[in-house]
Design a protein around this motif. Structure first.
Motif, PDB file in Angstrom:
ATOM      1  N   CYS A   1       0.868  -1.186   0.000  1.00 22.37           N
ATOM      2  CA  CYS A   1       0.000   0.000   0.000  1.00 22.37           C
ATOM      3  C   CYS A   1       0.897   1.226   0.000  1.00 22.37           C
ATOM      4  CB  CYS A   1      -0.909   0.001   1.226  1.00 22.37           C
ATOM      5  SG  CYS A   1      -2.081  -1.356   1.268  1.00 22.37           S
ATOM      6  N   GLY A   2       0.988   1.891  -1.139  1.00 23.81           N
ATOM      7  CA  GLY A   2       1.882   3.031  -1.220  1.00 23.81           C
ATOM      8  C   GLY A   2       3.320   2.599  -1.006  1.00 23.81           C
ATOM      9  N   GLU A   3       3.940   3.115   0.060  1.00 25.01           N
ATOM     10  CA  GLU A   3       5.336   2.789   0.363  1.00 25.01           C
ATOM     11  C   GLU A   3       5.475   1.611   1.323  1.00 25.01           C
ATOM     12  OE1 GLU A   3       7.370   6.988   1.012  1.00 25.01           O
ATOM     13  OE2 GLU A   3       5.346   6.898   1.812  1.00 25.01           O
ATOM     14  N   TYR A   4       4.369   1.089   1.823  1.00 26.83           N
ATOM     15  CA  TYR A   4       4.417   0.104   2.892  1.00 26.83           C
ATOM     16  C   TYR A   4       4.045  -1.274   2.369  1.00 26.83           C
ATOM     17  CZ  TYR A   4       4.646   4.320   5.650  1.00 26.83           C
ATOM     18  OH  TYR A   4       5.038   5.534   6.145  1.00 26.83           O
ATOM     19  N   VAL A   5       4.644  -2.291   2.973  1.00 25.25           N
ATOM     20  CA  VAL A   5       4.419  -3.660   2.529  1.00 25.25           C
ATOM     21  C   VAL A   5       4.357  -4.587   3.730  1.00 25.25           C
ATOM     22  CG1 VAL A   5       6.896  -4.086   2.224  1.00 25.25           C
ATOM     23  CG2 VAL A   5       5.248  -5.510   1.003  1.00 25.25           C
ATOM     24  N   GLU A   6       3.493  -5.597   3.643  1.00 22.57           N
ATOM     25  CA  GLU A   6       3.534  -6.705   4.593  1.00 22.57           C
ATOM     26  C   GLU A   6       3.646  -7.983   3.788  1.00 22.57           C
ATOM     27  OE1 GLU A   6       1.629  -8.206   8.759  1.00 22.57           O
ATOM     28  OE2 GLU A   6       0.296  -7.130   7.388  1.00 22.57           O
ATOM     29  N   ILE A   7       4.661  -8.772   4.106  1.00 18.45           N
ATOM     30  CA  ILE A   7       4.961 -10.001   3.375  1.00 18.45           C
ATOM     31  C   ILE A   7       4.775 -11.197   4.299  1.00 18.45           C
ATOM     32  CG2 ILE A   7       6.784 -11.337   2.239  1.00 18.45           C
ATOM     33  CD1 ILE A   7       5.805  -9.051   0.532  1.00 18.45           C
TER      34      ILE A   7
ATOM     35  N   PRO B   1      14.592  -7.862   6.122  1.00 19.99           N
ATOM     36  CA  PRO B   1      15.334  -6.618   5.899  1.00 19.99           C
ATOM     37  C   PRO B   1      15.612  -5.909   7.225  1.00 19.99           C
ATOM     38  CG  PRO B   1      13.505  -6.819   4.352  1.00 19.99           C
ATOM     39  CD  PRO B   1      13.336  -7.918   5.353  1.00 19.99           C
ATOM     40  N   ASP B   2      16.722  -5.180   7.303  1.00 27.75           N
ATOM     41  CA  ASP B   2      17.087  -4.544   8.576  1.00 27.75           C
ATOM     42  C   ASP B   2      16.149  -3.405   8.939  1.00 27.75           C
ATOM     43  OD1 ASP B   2      17.883  -2.679   6.755  1.00 27.75           O
ATOM     44  OD2 ASP B   2      19.981  -2.625   7.360  1.00 27.75           O
ATOM     45  N   THR B   3      15.245  -3.056   8.036  1.00 24.22           N
ATOM     46  CA  THR B   3      14.272  -2.003   8.329  1.00 24.22           C
ATOM     47  C   THR B   3      12.896  -2.565   8.667  1.00 24.22           C
ATOM     48  OG1 THR B   3      13.717  -1.852   5.985  1.00 24.22           O
ATOM     49  CG2 THR B   3      15.437  -0.401   6.788  1.00 24.22           C
ATOM     50  N   ALA B   4      12.775  -3.894   8.706  1.00 25.75           N
ATOM     51  CA  ALA B   4      11.462  -4.519   8.829  1.00 25.75           C
ATOM     52  C   ALA B   4      11.083  -4.787  10.283  1.00 25.75           C
ATOM     53  CB  ALA B   4      11.420  -5.822   8.033  1.00 25.75           C
TER      54      ALA B   4
ATOM     55  N   TYR C   1       6.351 -10.147   8.003  1.00 26.20           N
ATOM     56  CA  TYR C   1       7.007  -8.922   8.448  1.00 26.20           C
ATOM     57  C   TYR C   1       6.458  -7.736   7.673  1.00 26.20           C
ATOM     58  CZ  TYR C   1      10.011  -9.525   4.296  1.00 26.20           C
ATOM     59  OH  TYR C   1      10.488  -9.682   3.021  1.00 26.20           O
ATOM     60  N   MET C   2       6.597  -6.574   8.270  1.00 25.01           N
ATOM     61  CA  MET C   2       6.119  -5.320   7.681  1.00 25.01           C
ATOM     62  C   MET C   2       7.327  -4.430   7.436  1.00 25.01           C
ATOM     63  SD  MET C   2       3.083  -2.974   9.282  1.00 25.01           S
ATOM     64  CE  MET C   2       3.948  -2.607  10.803  1.00 25.01           C
ATOM     65  N   ASP C   3       7.318  -3.719   6.321  1.00 29.94           N
ATOM     66  CA  ASP C   3       8.485  -2.916   5.967  1.00 29.94           C
ATOM     67  C   ASP C   3       8.045  -1.680   5.207  1.00 29.94           C
ATOM     68  OD1 ASP C   3      11.141  -2.236   5.834  1.00 29.94           O
ATOM     69  OD2 ASP C   3      11.664  -3.656   4.256  1.00 29.94           O
ATOM     70  N   MET C   4       8.945  -0.712   5.141  1.00 28.33           N
ATOM     71  CA  MET C   4       8.739   0.468   4.302  1.00 28.33           C
ATOM     72  C   MET C   4       9.743   0.404   3.172  1.00 28.33           C
ATOM     73  SD  MET C   4       8.771   4.493   5.387  1.00 28.33           S
ATOM     74  CE  MET C   4       8.622   5.789   4.160  1.00 28.33           C
TER      75      MET C   4
ATOM     76  N   SER D   1      12.055  -5.623  19.080  1.00 24.79           N
ATOM     77  CA  SER D   1      11.146  -4.548  19.492  1.00 24.79           C
ATOM     78  C   SER D   1      11.595  -3.186  18.996  1.00 24.79           C
ATOM     79  CB  SER D   1      11.017  -4.524  21.014  1.00 24.79           C
ATOM     80  OG  SER D   1      12.251  -4.204  21.624  1.00 24.79           O
ATOM     81  N   HIS D   2      12.921  -3.024  18.764  1.00 22.10           N
ATOM     82  CA  HIS D   2      13.416  -1.724  18.315  1.00 22.10           C
ATOM     83  C   HIS D   2      13.579  -1.646  16.803  1.00 22.10           C
ATOM     84  CE1 HIS D   2      14.437  -1.172  22.583  1.00 22.10           C
ATOM     85  NE2 HIS D   2      14.343   0.105  22.312  1.00 22.10           N
ATOM     86  N   ALA D   3      13.166  -2.710  16.083  1.00 23.70           N
ATOM     87  CA  ALA D   3      13.204  -2.625  14.625  1.00 23.70           C
ATOM     88  C   ALA D   3      12.463  -1.356  14.230  1.00 23.70           C
ATOM     89  CB  ALA D   3      12.546  -3.852  14.011  1.00 23.70           C
ATOM     90  N   ASN D   4      13.146  -0.470  13.535  1.00 24.31           N
ATOM     91  CA  ASN D   4      12.669   0.907  13.465  1.00 24.31           C
ATOM     92  C   ASN D   4      12.425   1.349  12.038  1.00 24.31           C
ATOM     93  OD1 ASN D   4      11.995   3.422  14.307  1.00 24.31           O
ATOM     94  ND2 ASN D   4      13.991   3.999  15.050  1.00 24.31           N
ATOM     95  N   PHE D   5      11.165   1.202  11.548  1.00 30.38           N
ATOM     96  CA  PHE D   5      10.913   1.729  10.209  1.00 30.38           C
ATOM     97  C   PHE D   5      10.174   3.055  10.286  1.00 30.38           C
ATOM     98  CE2 PHE D   5       6.436   1.394   9.471  1.00 30.38           C
ATOM     99  CZ  PHE D   5       5.966   0.196   9.958  1.00 30.38           C
ATOM    100  N   LEU D   6      10.212   3.698  11.441  1.00 26.79           N
ATOM    101  CA  LEU D   6       9.497   4.959  11.648  1.00 26.79           C
ATOM    102  C   LEU D   6       9.867   6.006  10.604  1.00 26.79           C
ATOM    103  CD1 LEU D   6       7.659   6.659  13.492  1.00 26.79           C
ATOM    104  CD2 LEU D   6       9.671   7.269  14.799  1.00 26.79           C
ATOM    105  N   ASP D   7      11.160   6.141  10.321  1.00 26.46           N
ATOM    106  CA  ASP D   7      11.605   7.160   9.378  1.00 26.46           C
ATOM    107  C   ASP D   7      12.398   6.562   8.221  1.00 26.46           C
ATOM    108  OD1 ASP D   7      10.631   9.548  10.643  1.00 26.46           O
ATOM    109  OD2 ASP D   7      12.092   9.178  12.210  1.00 26.46           O
TER     110      ASP D   7
END
Length: 796
Positions: free
Chosen positions: A28-34, A57-60, A128-131, A585-591
């Motif tokens: 959806c747009g820039e976001y993905v769940e695989i 991915p290290d951003t997931a 997992y969810m990722d940007m 828990s700190h996997a950080n795709f916030l930015d």
């Protein structure tokens, strides 16, 4: 890789077979769940302890995992961390039912599912969810490859085993896109009248033994796009508005001199790796300065040490060399006069104006209110960007200093790289930006937004805004701000946005962003407010199945009772180490992709202390570290060259090769954009001043470098016209040399890759399949050209 490990029993040839791989997901747009499902079968005669290994991915962010075997279904659910710990401690589960989740290497997880009986099949699924990374008007998705079952200590087996492979990917893009995969044959089906695509594997794809890569390229990139998700909550219409802004400020670009003061803590607590990392970050910072800028560096312990005792100095080659030597000479001492350092930075004046102040410290500020009040009273037109190093830093003061200084605070914890974070921030400081003054939501009833406030939008940097709305989402949104003295107004007509019915993914994204936003604010709160925020994080985390620092995974076991004819459930503890729990828990795709600071391949502390920066040049370390070393050795005019080969031709050739080293490959190089722009300007200026330096070899290298920089979006704005003019003249020059292979390559419209440029840059074997290069790397300053070559070779 995604594989299945075996332990605890003798490996027999052909014991475990991979039968099926199924990949499904939503973009959806820039976001993905695989979600990836795999089915294995134990065809051996012995029990096998199953250890399922998967990378993300290290951003997931992991959003779920489950296993089905022997009539049992084990499914991960989210629970309060304290309750999860008690469940584990009170458990009397046998070793047969022992479940664990570990991270043996960065971003690679192992899920132990217990024993698999002979003849038994096991179905594993994880999500997992990722940007996605946005670059060159494209979003790129990469799904790691699948390996056959393997013993963890022995050679891979069953390599010839065939298995079913399927892909079902639904894509809801923000704009019209072209979809292509350079790795696999795919089918793309578009739904009529709506902007929705379904991507599947071509029937000929029976295996998944290499990474699946997908490019989503926008046909016509727009500055503002979005989606609307509507749903019912307690019989009330609700909606989530998701906007993506991509400001294009090139036409408002205005090059003007800037002033910088760098404050670096050299107190005893910084001794060792922290100080070395901070010094490396400073070396890169000063190489991001431009002609006309001025700077000074202040190191503080019990007293202040100045690079220049007479205030800021102009940025030029001589002062860059002196600053490099001065930074290298810094060592840790006792005491920390952070207050005095701030006083100096805020009181220093020169004829040009005020300063951008960058503060690096791990200090706990004792007289915090006095310090903050001083900054508030004296900030003027200065800006402060703070960097708290390690968890000992006073997060409250670090945050407040940046807030009062109209900047931004960042925190660097153990194992994270300072230089990445600083260069990202520095790139923002140098680029044109929109200072947001107002967002007018029109007649909509907006309950909450993420981010809560927006201060800046940065040039060509995607920025997502989420708004939770009660009632209908309609009308127009107006964003007002300024770029320097120029007005910036962007109006978004919501009636022109796509309406989507499936809100599950976007609600997960919204929840994750809210969790991270609350966690960020918790750093500056205490007492009842802190406890209330923590409770809200746990609530959101459990409701949406999103792991957080306050929660943990436990397993729900579901067993079908043959007598009752109904499922029986109970909780099974999951053993997760403290380090693994922290990383999940700190996997950080916030930015993402703007700020991702997970440790990747940093040499051991003793290696750094013994060998300095040469420790990162070992071939086993990532390409990213080679780029850091290159960036740290740029000259003031933007050029690169071996220290003992400083003739103009050597500078031009090495600079072109360094540009290729940075721009080939998949790395996020936005942090280096200022330095790369300086290098491009150096090449263009050199050609226009004296094109006779550009012989056949240099012309090829320069054309390739400029082409890739254009493709990567580094050459933009007013620089584009100059680059196009020089490229045209270089191409005509190259045609005169009669090198047909090079001319065909240069005239090709295909994306520049190592595969297609290797024959003109490197020595290759007669069959064209092998690159034959001997690269000798000694001291980094004498090996810049070979380092650039190594960076290019590692771009695949």
């Amino acid at each position: 890789m995604i594989g299945y490990g075996l332990k605890g029993s003798k490996l027999l040839q052909g014991e475990v077979y991979l039968k099926e791989v199924g990949i499904s997901g939503n973009i959806c747009g820039e976001y993905v769940e695989i979600s990836i499902k795999q089915v294995y079968e134990n065809k051996g005669k012995e029990n096998i302890d199953g250890v399922y290994t998967f990378p993300i991915p290290d951003t997931a962010v992991i959003t779920g995992f489950e296993a089905a075997l022997g009539g049992r279904t084990l499914k991960a659910i989210v629970e309060d961390k304290a309750k999860a710990k008690k469940i584990y401690e009170d458990s009397n589960e046998t070793e047969v039912n022992f479940l664990s989740l570990e991270e043996p290497s960065p971003n690679v997880y192992q899920f132990s599912v217990g024993q698999i009986l002979p003849g038994e099949s096991v179905k594993i699924k994880f999500s997992y969810m990722d940007m996605l990374v946005y670059e060159d008007d494209s979003l790129m998705l990469t799904i790691p490859s699948v390996l056959q079952p393997r013993h963890m200590d022995y050679e891979q087996t069953n390599v010839d085993n065939e298995y079913k492979s399927s892909l079902n990917l639904l894509i809801e893009p923000l704009a019209k896109i072209n979809i292509e995969s350079p790795s696999h044959k795919i089918n793309v089906e578009w739904e009529e009248d709506i902007n929705l695509a379904k991507v599947t594997f071509d029937e000929n794809n029976t295996r998944r033994d290499e990474d699946f890569v997908l490019f989503l390229t926008e046909e016509k990139p727009v500055e503002a796009a979005g989606m609307i998700y509507e749903y019912m909550d307690d019989n009330e219409d609700k909606g989530i508005l998701y906007l993506r802004l991509l400001p294009k400020l090139d036409n408002l670009e205005e090059e003007k001199p800037n002033n910088y003061i760098f404050l670096i803590d050299i107190s005893h607590s910084m001794v060792g790796t922290k100080l070395e990392e901070a010094k490396n970050a400073l070396q890169l910072c000063i190489r991001n300065l431009s002609e006309g800028d001025s700077f000074n560096i202040v190191a503080f312990e019990s007293k202040l040490h100045f690079f220049s005792d007479f205030g800021k100095v102009p940025f030029n080659e001589e002062n860059l060399r002196k600053a490099t030597e001065w930074i290298n000479s810094l060592s840790a001492k006792k005491g920390a006069q952070i207050f005095e350092a701030l006083k100096y930075a805020l009181s220093e004046r020169n004829a040009i104006g005020c300063s951008t102040i960058l503060l690096f410290t791990d200090d706990i500020v004792e007289n915090e209110e006095q310090v903050l009040q001083y900054v508030k009273d004296n900030i003027g037109d200065n800006r402060i960007f703070t960097f708290g190093i390690d968890t000992s830093a006073n997060s409250y003061v670090i945050n407040k200093l940046a807030q009062l200084g109209y900047g931004k605070a960042e925190f660097i914890y153990e194992g994270e790289r300072i230089d990445d974070m600083v260069l990202k921030q520095f790139s923002r400081i140098e680029s044109p930006q929109v200072d947001i003054q107002e967002i007018d939501w029109g007649s909509m009833k907006v309950e909450r937004t993420y981010p809560r406030t927006i201060d800046y939008l940065y040039n060509r940097e995607p920025f997502s805004i989420f708004a939770k709305v009660a009632g209908e989402i309609e009308g127009k949104i107006t964003i007002r701000g300024k770029v320097g003295i120029e007005e910036y107004i962007k109006t978004i007509d919501l009636d022109g946005l796509d309406l989507k019915e499936n809100a599950e993914l976007i609600q997960r994204v919204w929840s994750r962003k809210r969790i991270e936003s609350i966690e960020e604010r918790m750093r500056t709160e205490r007492g009842e407010v802190y406890d209330s925020m923590k409770k809200k994080v746990i609530e959101l985390s459990k409701e949406h199945g999103i792991i957080s620092p306050e929660t943990s995974f436990i397993m729900l076991e579901i067993i079908e009772d043959p007598v009752l004819g109904m499922p029986i459930t109970h909780i099974v503890p999951l053993n997760v180490s403290e380090e693994t729990e922290k990383n999940i828990s700190h996997a950080n795709f916030l930015d993402v992709p703007t700020f991702v600071y997970r440790q990747t391949g940093i040499p051991a502390k003793e290696d750094i202390q013994k060998n300095g920066d040469n420790a990162v040049l070992d071939f086993k370390y990532p390409r990213a570290n080679i780029l850091r070393v290159l960036a740290k050795n740029q000259f003031a005019d933007g050029s690169f060259v071996d220290i003992n080969k400083d003739q103009v031709y050597n500078k031009l050739e090495t600079t072109a090769m360094v540009l290729l080293a940075f721009t080939l490959g998949k790395d996020d190089i936005s942090m280096y954009s200022n330095q790369l722009t300086k290098s491009i300007k150096f090449l263009l200026k050199a050609f226009e001043e004296n094109e006779v330096w550009f012989d056949e070899k240099l012309s090829i290298e320069a054309i390739l470098a400029l082409r890739v920089c254009t493709q990567k979006g580094i050459i933009k704005g007013q620089l584009s016209e100059q680059a196009e003019r020089v490229l045209s003249q270089l191409s005509l020059k190259l045609q005169g040399y009669g090198n047909e292979k090079a001319v065909n390559l240069i005239n090709s419209t295909a994306r520049v890759t190592l595969r297609n440029i290797a024959p003109v840059l490197f020595n290759v074997s007669e069959d064209g399949k092998t690159i034959k290069e001997r690269l000798i790397i000694t001291d980094e300053k004498d090996s810049i050209y070979n380092l650039a070559k190594l960076g290019i070779l590692k771009s695949v």
